[in-house]
Write an enzyme that holds these catalytic residues in place. Structure first.
Site, short mmCIF file in Angstrom:
data_model
loop_
_atom_site.label_atom_id
_atom_site.label_comp_id
_atom_site.label_asym_id
_atom_site.label_seq_id
_atom_site.Cartn_x
_atom_site.Cartn_y
_atom_site.Cartn_z
N HIS A 8 -8.81 11.19 0.28
CA HIS A 8 -8.51 9.92 0.12
C HIS A 8 -7.28 10.07 0.65
O HIS A 8 -6.15 9.00 0.98
CB HIS A 8 -8.59 9.37 -1.40
CG HIS A 8 -6.99 7.81 -1.68
ND1 HIS A 8 -6.18 7.92 -1.63
CD2 HIS A 8 -8.14 6.74 -1.97
CE1 HIS A 8 -5.81 6.77 -2.26
NE2 HIS A 8 -7.33 6.06 -1.47
N HIS A 17 0.81 -1.59 0.02
CA HIS A 17 0.13 0.07 0.07
C HIS A 17 0.99 0.99 0.28
O HIS A 17 0.01 2.18 -0.26
CB HIS A 17 -1.37 -0.07 1.02
CG HIS A 17 -2.00 0.83 0.48
ND1 HIS A 17 -1.98 1.52 2.28
CD2 HIS A 17 -3.25 0.64 0.18
CE1 HIS A 17 -3.76 2.43 1.29
NE2 HIS A 17 -4.15 1.75 0.55
#
Length: 639
Positions: free
Chosen positions: A525, A297
């Site tokens: 985000h 990630h």
């Protein structure tokens, strides 16, 4: 097995620990469709562990059919990348469901929590309470895939004929084409003004007033010749659209070598490599993910120039949607110059030991593809860096290694480099994120236990108060009224399955409110964590990171707190006042338009946070929203 709820029938296979973050990249070929739904609620069947495993595998075999590979050179308009939520968003953009009438979703609820609005299922045994032996068994299960059928209106065709009047439907700002072109002055044409103090920036957002993009950067700006004469680069990320990424490099750098560091396996890896077939200058490096449900990630660029070297740590995936109408953040390093010939590898270190920690993080991949980059970094002077690196890398760690990664790394730095403050029990902690993992039946299981202890550490004080914790996460209304409308929720993959098991968490929620900054219309985000004074005018620390609110990202203690297990790769930078010769950071109140460098810290959300009002609900991606149209005149019906 299947379970009914007020939101329709959905299918469960097994453990849901952070399942929303761990979907393979797939190509959606079907748009959202309207189907019948059953609204009755009952208790799920009770089956043995071995039988459940077998049934889960059979279910997964049916649900997780592997799609065909995308055509070579597929454009971002046909290539769908990311979680199920992002796929649903893409399908909604291609074939939107217009708001015409409001189907009824009334149904019986099994159990409710005050003001929650969600049905609480009876299958609330917390996976995270397992001991280590059970945890190993859990990791060997099939992954969960929940399927919430879309809902069809019970109205007959005759009843459906009256449509909503045009003037009552919010106009779509994009017309028939979802993406609109950025204005001519959207990208930098001269050396951009950079905040040399904190080097923290937001991304540019298409569709906002120009002043709210002042001081912000687009990926094209970062890769432009204004930042250096690029020779080679590495892109670490979770989602990639290779063709789009290549187009963001200026023409003169578009054939320079690029290394892609990813976590894809098997079919997903094959699709990624197939994307890059037209581009001979791209190579790949697969990150090792040996623990179930882990992801790669981390979002970072390493940029090697003729003039030196630069690091960019950010929150954006390398896909157009993440750089279009979402609020993202990034830290951009100074230009690091090459050390004189004959310098030691330890030369050029900063007071925050950023060079050492970056080299240690790259070494944790244990791959030969990064060896040249490790050597290059050793040859450069990183002494100007004033932030600390906070990384997660998969593994189980004991002893002093426990403090190298994840939230225990953050705890160690806060212990060593901060100081207690008067009345610290009143200094709140704020966290903002775009996805939420499974955290247990109550707050003591992780959030209010080990993670809270980390977030509330201030120096070597033996006190461990429980100050307010404000968790910022968008409501359904925030998503509906955003620039993207409901598809913005594709980047907020909080599932009904996880939400129903932790209704206690929702009492912490605060709205994504940016009324004073004017950026409330660009859904977040970005992931940030910080601790502020009670009046929200001072910071004692601030972190921007790729890590969402999950144990997979931050790590969880095991074996009576003698071991920590981390599933995923994550990366962020921590700002501590001591590295800037301060005791606290003053909070900058008016960020837009950007002006000269300031000693005040540019916190990218409004303070104080605004608690959810009665009736506010957190965005849940895999249930329908049909009562009101979004900014494009559409409703949300995930297939």
């Amino acid at each position: 097995m299947t379970q009914d709820s007020q939101h329709g029938k959905w299918t469960i296979s097994s453990s849901d620990d952070d399942e929303d973050l761990h979907r393979s990249n797939t190509t959606v070929t079907k748009p959202p469709r309207l189907t019948d739904s059953n609204h009755n609620s009952h208790k799920p069947d009770s089956i043995s562990s071995s039988k459940q495993d077998k049934q889960a595998q059979e279910t997964a075999a049916v649900v997780k059919t592997e799609p065909q590979l995308a055509p070579v050179g597929a454009s971002s308009s046909t290539l769908v990348i990311g979680s199920d939520a992002r796929q649903a968003a893409h399908a909604s953009q291609l074939t939107p469901v217009k708001y015409e009438s409001s189907p009824s979703f009334a149904g019986k609820r099994k159990k409710e929590s005050d003001d929650s609005g969600w049905a609480l299922s009876d299958s609330d045994d917390d996976d995270d309470d397992d001991d280590d032996d059970d945890r190993v068994k859990k990791e060997n299960r099939s992954s969960v895939q929940q399927k919430v059928p879309a809902v069809k209106s019970s109205l007959s065709p005759k009843q459906k004929k009256p449509k909503v009047e045009k003037e009552s439907r919010p106009p779509s700002p994009h017309g028939r084409v979802y993406y609109i072109d950025e204005p001519d002055d959207f990208f930098e044409t001269s050396i951009p003004h950079l905040n040399d103090t904190y080097r923290l920036y937001l991304n540019k957002v298409t569709g906002l007033d120009r002043k709210y993009n002042s001081g912000a950067l687009h990926i094209r700006d970062i890769l432009s010749p204004l930042f250096g004469t690029l020779k080679e680069s590495v892109q670490f990320n979770y989602c990639f659209d290779i063709a789009w990424m290549v187009q963001q490099y200026p023409p003169e750098f578009r054939d320079r070598p690029v290394l892609i560091v990813h976590g894809d396996k098997r079919e997903a890896k094959a699709r990624l490599i197939q994307q890059g077939q037209p581009f001979s200058h791209i190579r790949y490096c697969q990150a090792k993910l040996d623990i179930a449900f882990g992801t790669h990630h981390t979002k970072m660029m390493l940029l090697w120039y003729e003039e030196g070297f630069r690091v960019v740590i950010m929150t954006s995936n390398l896909i157009r949607a993440d750089w279009y109408q979402k609020t993202q953040g990034m830290w951009i390093s100074p230009l690091f110059r090459r050390l004189p010939a004959g310098s030691a590898a330890s030369d050029g270190e900063s007071s925050t030991f950023f060079k050492r920690d970056l080299l240690e993080y790259l070494a944790s991949y244990r791959v030969p593809e990064l060896s040249d980059w490790i050597q290059r970094i050793k040859e450069h002077d990183l002494s100007e860096t004033r932030v600390y690196l906070i990384a997660s890398t998969p593994g189980r760690y004991v002893g002093s290694d426990m403090e190298r990664w994840g939230h225990l790394r953050l705890r160690k730095l806060l212990y060593d480099h901060t100081h207690p403050v008067p009345n610290e029990e009143n200094w709140p902690v704020i966290g903002q994120f775009s996805s939420i993992g499974s955290m247990g039946l109550d707050k003591t299981k992780w959030l209010g236990g080990e993670f809270q202890r980390t977030l509330t550490t201030l120096g070597k004080s033996s006190l461990h108060p429980a100050p307010p914790i404000h968790l910022v996460y968008p409501t359904v209304e925030d998503v509906r009224t955003s620039l993207e409308g409901y598809p913005a929720g594709g980047s907020l993959p909080y599932s009904i399955q996880t939400a129903q098991k932790q209704l206690w968490l929702h009492s912490y929620f605060h709205r994504w409110k940016a009324d004073t900054t004017g950026r409330s219309h660009a859904m977040p985000h970005i992931k940030i964590y910080m601790r502020t004074s009670p009046d929200f005018t001072e910071l004692v620390w601030f972190l921007i990171t790729s890590a969402n609110l999950s144990k997979a990202a931050w790590g969880a203690l095991e074996k009576n707190n003698t071991q920590v297990m981390v599933r995923s790769y994550e990366l962020g930078v921590l700002y501590l006042p001591s590295a800037f010769n301060r005791t606290t950071f003053p909070v900058q109140k008016n960020q837009f338009p950007a002006t000269a460098s300031s000693d005040a810290f540019p916190v990218p959300i409004d303070l104080p946070p605004k608690h959810y009002s009665t009736g506010d609900q957190p965005w849940i991606w895999n249930i329908p929203y049909t009562n009101a149209p979004d900014t494009h005149g559409n409703i949300w019906v995930p297939s």
